[in-house]
Design an enzyme around this catalytic site. Structure first.
Site, PDB file in Angstrom:
ATOM      1  N   GLU A 183       0.857  -1.196   0.000  1.00  0.00           N
ATOM      2  CA  GLU A 183       0.000   0.000   0.000  1.00  0.00           C
ATOM      3  C   GLU A 183       0.885   1.234   0.000  1.00  0.00           C
ATOM      4  O   GLU A 183       0.486   2.289  -0.476  1.00  0.00           O
ATOM      5  CB  GLU A 183      -0.889  -0.002   1.264  1.00  0.00           C
ATOM      6  CG  GLU A 183      -1.935   1.102   1.325  1.00  0.00           C
ATOM      7  CD  GLU A 183      -1.420   2.431   1.903  1.00  0.00           C
ATOM      8  OE1 GLU A 183      -2.167   3.397   1.875  1.00  0.00           O
ATOM      9  OE2 GLU A 183      -0.267   2.506   2.377  1.00  0.00           O
ATOM     10  N   CYS A 236      -4.736  -3.426   2.051  1.00  0.00           N
ATOM     11  CA  CYS A 236      -4.057  -4.518   2.763  1.00  0.00           C
ATOM     12  C   CYS A 236      -4.303  -5.876   2.114  1.00  0.00           C
ATOM     13  O   CYS A 236      -3.905  -6.908   2.670  1.00  0.00           O
ATOM     14  CB  CYS A 236      -4.522  -4.547   4.217  1.00  0.00           C
ATOM     15  SG  CYS A 236      -4.319  -2.955   5.013  1.00  0.00           S
ATOM     16  N   HIS A 263      -6.337 -10.806   8.445  1.00  0.00           N
ATOM     17  CA  HIS A 263      -5.685  -9.505   8.352  1.00  0.00           C
ATOM     18  C   HIS A 263      -5.875  -8.828   9.704  1.00  0.00           C
ATOM     19  O   HIS A 263      -6.995  -8.775  10.222  1.00  0.00           O
ATOM     20  CB  HIS A 263      -6.314  -8.669   7.237  1.00  0.00           C
ATOM     21  CG  HIS A 263      -5.948  -7.219   7.333  1.00  0.00           C
ATOM     22  ND1 HIS A 263      -4.642  -6.806   7.460  1.00  0.00           N
ATOM     23  CD2 HIS A 263      -6.707  -6.085   7.358  1.00  0.00           C
ATOM     24  CE1 HIS A 263      -4.608  -5.485   7.555  1.00  0.00           C
ATOM     25  NE2 HIS A 263      -5.842  -5.025   7.502  1.00  0.00           N
TER      26      HIS A 263
HETATM   27  N1  COA Z   1      -9.575  -0.985  28.799  1.00  0.00           N
HETATM   28  C1  COA Z   1      -9.962  -1.958  27.941  1.00  0.00           C
HETATM   29  N2  COA Z   1     -10.608  -1.713  26.778  1.00  0.00           N
HETATM   30  C2  COA Z   1     -10.862  -0.418  26.452  1.00  0.00           C
HETATM   31  C3  COA Z   1     -10.489   0.641  27.313  1.00  0.00           C
HETATM   32  C4  COA Z   1      -9.815   0.324  28.527  1.00  0.00           C
HETATM   33  N3  COA Z   1      -9.411   1.266  29.377  1.00  0.00           N
HETATM   34  N4  COA Z   1     -10.868   1.796  26.721  1.00  0.00           N
HETATM   35  C5  COA Z   1     -11.474   1.464  25.558  1.00  0.00           C
HETATM   36  N5  COA Z   1     -11.464   0.131  25.390  1.00  0.00           N
HETATM   37  C6  COA Z   1     -11.978  -0.640  24.255  1.00  0.00           C
HETATM   38  C7  COA Z   1     -13.292  -0.128  23.698  1.00  0.00           C
HETATM   39  O1  COA Z   1     -14.382  -0.635  24.447  1.00  0.00           O
HETATM   40  C8  COA Z   1     -13.243  -0.696  22.282  1.00  0.00           C
HETATM   41  O2  COA Z   1     -13.560  -2.052  22.304  1.00  0.00           O
HETATM   42  P1  COA Z   1     -14.677  -2.634  21.297  1.00  0.00           P
HETATM   43  O3  COA Z   1     -14.188  -2.334  19.911  1.00  0.00           O
HETATM   44  O4  COA Z   1     -14.690  -4.098  21.587  1.00  0.00           O
HETATM   45  O5  COA Z   1     -15.941  -1.916  21.600  1.00  0.00           O
HETATM   46  C9  COA Z   1     -11.745  -0.602  21.930  1.00  0.00           C
HETATM   47  O6  COA Z   1     -11.055  -0.446  23.180  1.00  0.00           O
HETATM   48  C10 COA Z   1     -11.386   0.593  21.064  1.00  0.00           C
HETATM   49  O7  COA Z   1     -11.938   1.733  21.655  1.00  0.00           O
HETATM   50  P2  COA Z   1     -12.683   2.820  20.747  1.00  0.00           P
HETATM   51  O8  COA Z   1     -13.220   3.880  21.629  1.00  0.00           O
HETATM   52  O9  COA Z   1     -13.624   2.166  19.789  1.00  0.00           O
HETATM   53  O10 COA Z   1     -11.402   3.379  19.967  1.00  0.00           O
HETATM   54  P3  COA Z   1     -11.314   4.440  18.825  1.00  0.00           P
HETATM   55  O11 COA Z   1     -12.635   4.862  18.317  1.00  0.00           O
HETATM   56  O12 COA Z   1     -10.377   5.505  19.306  1.00  0.00           O
HETATM   57  O13 COA Z   1     -10.533   3.653  17.688  1.00  0.00           O
HETATM   58  C11 COA Z   1     -10.376   2.180  15.845  1.00  0.00           C
HETATM   59  C12 COA Z   1     -10.679   2.306  17.329  1.00  0.00           C
HETATM   60  C13 COA Z   1     -10.150   0.751  15.473  1.00  0.00           C
HETATM   61  C14 COA Z   1     -11.584   2.731  15.073  1.00  0.00           C
HETATM   62  C15 COA Z   1      -9.126   3.027  15.513  1.00  0.00           C
HETATM   63  O14 COA Z   1      -8.002   2.462  16.133  1.00  0.00           O
HETATM   64  C16 COA Z   1      -8.854   3.175  14.043  1.00  0.00           C
HETATM   65  O15 COA Z   1      -9.362   4.086  13.382  1.00  0.00           O
HETATM   66  N6  COA Z   1      -7.960   2.312  13.499  1.00  0.00           N
HETATM   67  C17 COA Z   1      -7.587   2.365  12.100  1.00  0.00           C
HETATM   68  C18 COA Z   1      -8.601   1.688  11.195  1.00  0.00           C
HETATM   69  C19 COA Z   1      -8.559   0.240  11.215  1.00  0.00           C
HETATM   70  O16 COA Z   1      -7.618  -0.336  11.695  1.00  0.00           O
HETATM   71  N7  COA Z   1      -9.613  -0.368  10.641  1.00  0.00           N
HETATM   72  C20 COA Z   1      -9.769  -1.778  10.662  1.00  0.00           C
HETATM   73  C21 COA Z   1     -10.260  -2.362   9.382  1.00  0.00           C
HETATM   74  S1  COA Z   1      -8.979  -2.468   8.166  1.00  0.00           S
END
Ligand code: COA
Length: 385
Positions: free
Chosen positions: A79, A111, A233
């Site tokens: 990518e 990916c 992935h």
């Molecule tokens: N202890 C344990 N778990 C915790 C926590 C803590 N203190 N605080 C938050 N969490 C958990 C949340 O409950 C959530 O779990 P869930 O998904 O099972 O509900 C997880 O941690 C992530 O928290 P969230 O608030 O959803 O994080 P975010 O909105 O900041 O970001 C992504 C999560 C994945 C959207 C972000 O990392 C992202 O944009 N990543 C890039 C895109 C990506 O990888 N996409 C995947 C498809 S290719």
């Protein structure tokens, strides 16, 4: 005739950044990263590393063991391409000193493209079984600072030799496919960091898994119960848990909520420490299973490959008896341990300095044998130590 992965080897960046330091800086509980997304560290490239140097480091042990005879195709999946025109694989061809009688191309689809590369390689070997194909998956996963994706960066390359009568994995012919034109993650040509609609991308990933699995079944794919493990992935390792639970539900597994424990065992160890590696990540998960899991000779392994945008594929392979003797687990562990930890300030500085216009020389700091020396007249320069 069986065709599949004859050898596999990986490499990562020379630096490591702990997510505990990121959480510290953000003033949040590190549990969000360690448990919520399932990541403890991310690999970061040194100034003189890129997707080509990582690819060279990953491919070298394979070429040292098997030589280059019969390799007439190199497919470089990424990518994070380094040139809009010239394939990264051609730079790799040069630094590895491969013969001229080789075709080299670069493949792109977020990916997913390494899986397409493997499928193309299987086709080439099916037509001419004496040929072997070098498949490279190499990526430097970068998101904007202070964005939701920041904690899910990382870098790695996986090199695979695809051949007839493979020593590691016989890939079965059936694939399940699913493509949907969506904007969950993309990177316009003038950007070095990806744009992502994070939660939407998680939803599209899971819907794609369902689509690809149903297609896999309709094409005569193997029964869910026959899989010893599934490699996913892993943009972050917790994604694999969500995916396995979804797959178990679709497949009617009575213990869908607990399905991840058995089916993922061993597949997330490297990814937890390296972070996202885009195209390489599913094959890093496979290598993690090979190196860290029990001997699963004769067992069927499932693969779900997903590339945002979105293209995905579910396929399977059977581990060849004796495959454990082909592995190099100690070299991966050494590489992970050799990474130099960087603090938040250095991580941020390096992130900002990544984009450099014009010509420049890089700092000599990689532990790999091939380094990216910078650019002269806007031509990328690579050198062997
Ligand atoms: N202890 C344990 N778990 C915790 C926590 C803590 N203190 N605080 C938050 N969490 C958990 C949340 O409950 C959530 O779990 P869930 O998904 O099972 O509900 C997880 O941690 C992530 O928290 P969230 O608030 O959803 O994080 P975010 O909105 O900041 O970001 C992504 C999560 C994945 C959207 C972000 O990392 C992202 O944009 N990543 C890039 C895109 C990506 O990888 N996409 C995947 C498809 S290719």
């Amino acid at each position: 005739m069986t065709i599949g992965i004859h050898d596999i080897s990986a490499a990562t960046g020379g630096l490591v950044f702990a997510l505990a330091d990121l959480a510290d800086h953000e003033g949040i509980d590190v549990g969000k990263y360690h448990r919520g997304i399932g990541q403890t560290e991310m690999s970061v490239l040194t100034d003189d590393e890129d997707i080509v140097t990582m690819a060279a480091r990953a491919a070298t042990p394979i070429l040292e063991r098997h030589g280059v005879d019969g390799i007439r195709t190199v497919v470089f999946a990424t990518e994070s391409g380094i040139d809009q025109s010239k394939a990264a694989g051609v730079f790799l061809h040069g630094v590895l000193g491969l013969p001229h009688e080789v075709r080299v191309v670069e493949l792109k689809e977020a990916c997913y493209s390494a899986t397409a590369a493997i499928q193309f390689a299987l086709g080439i070997v099916a037509r001419r079984p004496e040929e072997r194909v070098l498949v490279i998956a190499s990526d430097n996963a970068r998101y904007e600072l202070d964005s939701s994706g920041e904690a899910t960066q990382g870098a790695a390359a996986v090199a695979m030799l695809i051949s007839a009568s493979p020593a590691v994995l016989e890939i079965e012919p059936v694939s399940g496919l699913w493509t949907d034109d969506v904007m969950d993650f993309w990177r316009p040509n003038d950007r070095s960091t990806a744009l992502v609609d994070g939660r939407y991308s998680v939803a599209v990933y899971l819907d794609s898994l369902e689509g690809a699995w149903k297609d896999y079944q309709s094409q005569g794919g193997a029964a869910y119960e026959s899989f010893a493990r599934v490699c996913y992935h892993q943009p972050f390792t917790r994604m694999a848990v969500k995916a396995q639970q979804r797959l178990a539900r679709i497949a009617g597994d009575a213990d869908a909520a607990g399905a991840d424990t058995e089916h993922l065992a061993g597949t997330t160890i490297y990814n937890t420490r390296i972070g996202n590696s885009y195209t390489a990540s599913i094959y890093l998960a496979f290598l993690s299973l090979l190196d860290n899991g029990p001997d699963l000779s004769g067992e069927r392994i499932g693969f779900f490959s997903y590339g945002s945008g979105a293209v995905s594929e579910f396929f399977a392979g059977v581990l060849v008896p004796g495959y454990k003797q082909q592995l190099r687990p100690e070299s991966m562990e050494r590489m992970l341990e050799a990474r130099r930890p960087i603090d938040y300030t250095e991580y941020r500085r390096r992130h900002v300095e990544f984009d450099r216009p014009g010509d420049f020389e890089t700092v000599d700091e990689t532990l790999g044998a091939v380094r990216f020396a910078g650019t002269t007249d806007l031509k990328r320069q690579y050198e062997r130590r």
